[in-house]
Design a protein around this motif. Structure first.
Motif, PDB file in Angstrom:
ATOM      1  N   ARG A   9       0.824  -1.210   0.000  1.00  0.00           N
ATOM      2  CA  ARG A   9       0.000   0.000   0.000  1.00  0.00           C
ATOM      3  C   ARG A   9       0.857   1.260   0.000  1.00  0.00           C
ATOM      4  NH1 ARG A   9      -1.506   3.159   4.066  1.00  0.00           N
ATOM      5  NH2 ARG A   9      -0.712   1.671   5.611  1.00  0.00           N
ATOM      6  N   LEU A  10       1.933   1.232   0.771  1.00  0.00           N
ATOM      7  CA  LEU A  10       2.837   2.382   0.842  1.00  0.00           C
ATOM      8  C   LEU A  10       3.521   2.617  -0.496  1.00  0.00           C
ATOM      9  CD1 LEU A  10       4.114   4.555   2.604  1.00  0.00           C
ATOM     10  CD2 LEU A  10       5.887   2.913   3.243  1.00  0.00           C
ATOM     11  N   ALA A  16       2.033   6.667  -6.855  1.00  0.00           N
ATOM     12  CA  ALA A  16       0.925   7.547  -7.249  1.00  0.00           C
ATOM     13  C   ALA A  16       1.289   9.011  -7.003  1.00  0.00           C
ATOM     14  CB  ALA A  16      -0.335   7.172  -6.481  1.00  0.00           C
ATOM     15  N   ASN A  17       1.978   9.259  -5.894  1.00  0.00           N
ATOM     16  CA  ASN A  17       2.385  10.627  -5.583  1.00  0.00           C
ATOM     17  C   ASN A  17       3.413  11.147  -6.580  1.00  0.00           C
ATOM     18  OD1 ASN A  17       2.363  12.850  -3.469  1.00  0.00           O
ATOM     19  ND2 ASN A  17       4.543  12.402  -3.595  1.00  0.00           N
ATOM     20  N   LYS A  18       4.369  10.280  -6.961  1.00  0.00           N
ATOM     21  CA  LYS A  18       5.381  10.695  -7.938  1.00  0.00           C
ATOM     22  C   LYS A  18       4.745  10.989  -9.292  1.00  0.00           C
ATOM     23  CE  LYS A  18       9.329   8.299  -5.843  1.00  0.00           C
ATOM     24  NZ  LYS A  18       9.993   9.557  -5.471  1.00  0.00           N
ATOM     25  N   LEU A  22       4.920  14.539 -11.271  1.00  0.00           N
ATOM     26  CA  LEU A  22       5.385  14.642 -12.660  1.00  0.00           C
ATOM     27  C   LEU A  22       4.300  15.209 -13.567  1.00  0.00           C
ATOM     28  CD1 LEU A  22       7.369  11.290 -13.036  1.00  0.00           C
ATOM     29  CD2 LEU A  22       8.295  13.599 -12.811  1.00  0.00           C
ATOM     30  N   LEU A  23       3.063  14.828 -13.329  1.00  0.00           N
ATOM     31  CA  LEU A  23       1.964  15.345 -14.143  1.00  0.00           C
ATOM     32  C   LEU A  23       1.803  16.851 -13.945  1.00  0.00           C
ATOM     33  CD1 LEU A  23      -0.414  14.841 -16.036  1.00  0.00           C
ATOM     34  CD2 LEU A  23      -1.823  14.331 -14.028  1.00  0.00           C
ATOM     35  N   THR A  24       1.867  17.287 -12.693  1.00  0.00           N
ATOM     36  CA  THR A  24       1.738  18.727 -12.399  1.00  0.00           C
ATOM     37  C   THR A  24       2.857  19.529 -13.048  1.00  0.00           C
ATOM     38  OG1 THR A  24       0.680  18.224 -10.290  1.00  0.00           O
ATOM     39  CG2 THR A  24       1.582  20.438 -10.565  1.00  0.00           C
ATOM     40  N   LYS A 310       9.038  18.322   5.078  1.00  0.00           N
ATOM     41  CA  LYS A 310       7.752  18.137   5.742  1.00  0.00           C
ATOM     42  C   LYS A 310       7.555  16.706   6.245  1.00  0.00           C
ATOM     43  CE  LYS A 310       6.204  22.281   5.396  1.00  0.00           C
ATOM     44  NZ  LYS A 310       5.972  23.094   6.591  1.00  0.00           N
ATOM     45  N   ASP A 311       8.514  15.833   5.868  1.00  0.00           N
ATOM     46  CA  ASP A 311       8.484  14.442   6.315  1.00  0.00           C
ATOM     47  C   ASP A 311       7.208  13.709   5.903  1.00  0.00           C
ATOM     48  OD1 ASP A 311      11.005  14.424   7.739  1.00  0.00           O
ATOM     49  OD2 ASP A 311       9.999  15.702   9.200  1.00  0.00           O
ATOM     50  N   LYS A 312       6.669  14.089   4.746  1.00  0.00           N
ATOM     51  CA  LYS A 312       5.494  13.380   4.229  1.00  0.00           C
ATOM     52  C   LYS A 312       5.366  13.689   2.755  1.00  0.00           C
ATOM     53  CE  LYS A 312       1.431  15.094   4.927  1.00  0.00           C
ATOM     54  NZ  LYS A 312       0.163  15.566   5.496  1.00  0.00           N
ATOM     55  N   ASP A 313       4.608  12.832   2.066  1.00  0.00           N
ATOM     56  CA  ASP A 313       4.373  13.065   0.651  1.00  0.00           C
ATOM     57  C   ASP A 313       3.515  14.309   0.470  1.00  0.00           C
ATOM     58  OD1 ASP A 313       5.794  10.831   0.060  1.00  0.00           O
ATOM     59  OD2 ASP A 313       4.041   9.513  -0.077  1.00  0.00           O
TER      60      ASP A 313
END
Length: 716
Positions: A9-10, A16-18, A22-24, A310-313
């Motif tokens: 899951r992680l 998904a975050n990457k 990249l999309l942005t 920020k220690d988070k995605d």
């Protein structure tokens, strides 16, 4: 297998975050490309010869007009005169002929006096030499070249001229011939040279016979002594050609003005600079793509640094903020570039600092600084006057200083007046930058121009401030971005929910204030957001207002409602308060970080009191039934509040809170939370936990410091 499912899951979340990042960044790169393509790709026109120019056309490139350069070189080479070598030997030889003629005549006249000019007929009779005999004798003294070329009549006249006159004539003729021949006598100008000598003779004081003789001699002695030198001529022509400056059409130079007739020369220049070529040059497009690619790389790197700090995605709201802020800045610059020229310099009035203000307020200062540099680079392209291959360095530097002023003067935003103060600082910085450009320029500006352009800088600062105020609520509400301004508004004591806690659960309110003080100082010690921790702590127990009497801090009497119900039922009531609080905050449209703190501040910890109470009745009691369902704290702020919440409640139970007891209590709670796995999902390190421990202890020692016991006077 649970750990494996969590890892999968992680991993999915990370990828998904990457992809989202990249999309942005790719969308922003596409926006950069679309807005800047017109500034690097020259516009082409369909124009016929001898037609009327529909608009003023400037050269999009700097290029040499080779045909015109060649024409100028040909003209210059053709204008170079032939180089000749003057032979001084010939000059000396010709003047030697003059000396020989006159010296021979003078010698004869000196050696043959009038009574000596005779010939012996017999021993007692002599007869003078005739003129023919004298002439013959003179010819014998002269070279054949002279006797063959000089008329006998000239020699005859010289033989009958006085010696003094001969000396003067000799000197005059030698001087005039030497003077003429020193300048060089060529075949084409020999008659001109002879005429010049004749003119000198004619202006002399000699009699007509002497002038005639000298003139005849000049025809003989004036000869060609200047000959064409091919090597020198070639060198002269090469030197002249090398001194010809190339005919260059400068980028931005007006080729034809609106309404002017397109002559052959103008048409050729338009074709040369590519203004008539319908085929687009691919190299400027490739160059633009490369610089945008570099900008995108820096953006991706900085977003990674932002996540790390920020220690988070990074979530979608923050990515959306980055996207819209940069897009807005880009649109501001593009709109201004449509009206800016080299004369009005309207880019001084572009509110480009709006983006820097918003990024610092909503995200981080580092990201605002990096964005300022990238926007300045793009601004130098957008304001290049649509001249491919050039950059408006002045515009880029101005945009950079304006945005940096916004970042520097904003400082730490404690209220909305901070933006106004930053606006004043930006005005000063903008005016100073504009004055720098004016003073560095070699052009002379009038006082009115200085005030007008300085006014542009003030306008830019004013617009940036106003737009920041106007756009900030959109990002805070529309994208759910939590800014310091939003936190400060939520921290006001007259907020409806805080008043609700105060009136319905006063003990909880006091507890929340104490937790807020502990959490803020602890978070600041480890570099977390202290203001977020304070506000989160204010609302972390808002769920207790649903049933406030079931929580001990709100029980004003000795009647405890838990005494009349089962431990399992009591546990359900207690366990529900974090999630009731999260629901209340959701209903009131609170920012997600505050909601998360309310829902996570107990993690999946165990309600020990009711668990052990139930276990006394039922040995088969399951521990899971008395644990909060979670989530565990996901952020540093939520984890610190989780610790401070337990610490504050525990310290209040101490009868004599000495420093040693406080230290041991805090250490035990931190250790318990750590060993229970409540801190496994937050980014706190052991070093952070040590700092949190020390800070909480120092704060509590200040709260529970020793007080002087005042004596009580007994009543008499």
């Amino acid at each position: 297998m649970k750990w494996l499912r969590n890892m999968i899951r992680l991993s999915k979340n990370v990828w998904a975050n990457k992809v989202m990042v990249l999309l942005t960044v790719s969308l922003l790169g596409a926006a950069f490309f679309i807005t800047a393509i017109g500034n690097v790709q020259p516009e082409t026109y369909e124009i016929e010869r001898f037609s009327i120019a529909p608009e003023t056309i400037r050269s999009p490139v700097t290029i040499e007009n080779e045909e015109e350069t060649e024409r100028k070189i040909r003209e210059v080479v053709q204008s170079v005169e032939d180089r000749f070598n003057v032979s001084n030997d010939i000059t000396d030889e010709q003047t030697a002929y003059i000396e020989e003629v006159f010296d021979a005549v003078v010698t004869m006249k000196q050696s043959q006096r009038p009574n000596d000019v005779s010939r012996t007929l017999d021993e007692d009779t002599t007869e003078p030499l005739t003129s023919e005999e004298q002439l013959a004798q003179l010819k014998q003294l002269l070279r054949p070249e002279i006797t063959e070329s000089v008329n006998d009549g000239v020699l005859y006249e010289l033989l009958h001229t006085e010696i003094e006159t001969l000396e003067e004539g000799k000197e005059l003729l030698i001087n005039s011939v030497t003077e003429v021949m020193e300048d060089g006598v060529r075949t084409e100008n020999i008659q001109e040279a002879i005429s010049e000598v004749e003119q000198t003779i004619q202006f002399s004081s000699f009699d007509a016979e002497m002038k005639s003789s000298l003139t005849e001699l000049s025809h003989f002695v004036v000869a060609e002594n200047s000959f064409f030198d091919a090597e020198k001529t070639s060198e002269a022509r090469k030197k002249a050609a090398s001194n010809v400056d190339p005919v260059v059409i400068r980028a931005g130079e007006v080729i034809v003005r609106q309404g002017q007739t397109i002559s052959n020369e103008i048409y050729d220049e338009l074709a040369l600079v590519g203004a008539l070529d319908s085929r687009q040059n691919k190299f400027p497009v490739i160059g633009l793509a490369l610089i945008i690619f570099l900008v995108m790389l820096i953006m991706v790197y900085e977003i990674g640094i932002f996540e790390k700090n920020k220690d988070k995605d990074i979530d979608r709201s923050k990515l959306g903020a980055i996207f819209f802020i940069i897009l807005i800045s880009l649109l501001f610059m593009k709109a201004g570039s449509l009206y800016a020229t080299s004369v009005n310099q309207l880019y001084f009035a572009v509110p480009v600092a709006t983006g820097a203000l918003l990024v610092k307020l909503l995200l981080t200062e580092r990201l605002a600084i990096v964005q300022s540099m990238l926007i300045a680079i793009l601004g130098s392209i957008l304001y290049n006057g649509q001249i491919p291959g050039s950059l408006n360095v002045e515009a880029g530097i101005y945009f950079f200083f304006s945005q940096m002023a916004a970042v520097i003067f904003l400082g730490r935003a404690t209220d909305r007046l901070a933006v106004l103060k930053a606006g004043i600082g930006m005005s000063v910085m903008n005016v100073l930058a504009i004055l720098t450009f004016l003073f560095l320029s070699i052009e002379k500006y009038s006082l009115s121009d200085i005030f007008m352009q300085s006014g542009y800088g003030v306008i830019a600062a004013f617009l940036s401030t106003v737009l920041t105020f106007g756009l900030l609520p959109f990002f805070e509400t529309g994208l759910g971005i939590l800014s310091d301004y939003k936190l400060l508004a939520l921290a006001k004591p007259n907020h409806p929910l805080l008043r609700k806690i105060l009136t319905e659960a006063p003990g909880t309110y006091h507890h929340s204030i104490m937790v807020a003080n502990l959490s803020e100082t602890a978070c600041e010690s480890i570099g977390a957001n202290g203001l977020l921790a304070r506000v989160g702590a204010y609302y972390h127990d808002i769920g207790k207002t649903v049933r406030p009497q079931y929580f001990i801090e709100n029980q004003m009497t000795d009647n405890n409602p838990h005494d009349t119900i089962q431990p399992r039922e009591s546990a359900d009531i207690i366990i529900s308060h974090p999630y009731d609080g999260a629901d209340i905050l959701k209903d009131h449209k609170f920012p997600q970080p505050i909601i998360d703190i309310a829902g996570q501040h107990h993690g999946s910890s165990l309600l020990k009191y009711f668990y052990f109470k139930e276990q006394d009745k039922n040995k088969h009691t399951k521990e899971e039934d008395f644990r909060y369902p979670g989530l565990k704290p996901q952020t540093k702020e939520a984890a610190v509040i989780c610790i401070c919440d337990a610490v504050e409640a525990a310290v209040r139970s101490l009868k004599e809170p000495t420093e040693k007891k406080i230290d041991e209590l805090v250490a035990s709670i931190v250790k318990e939370r750590l060993m229970d796995g409540q801190l496994n999902e937050c980014p706190l390190t052991l070093k952070d936990l040590d700092k949190v421990h020390q800070t909480i202890c120092e704060t509590l020692k200040g709260m529970f410091h020793s007080r002087i016991q005042y004596p009580i006077k007994e009543a008499k």
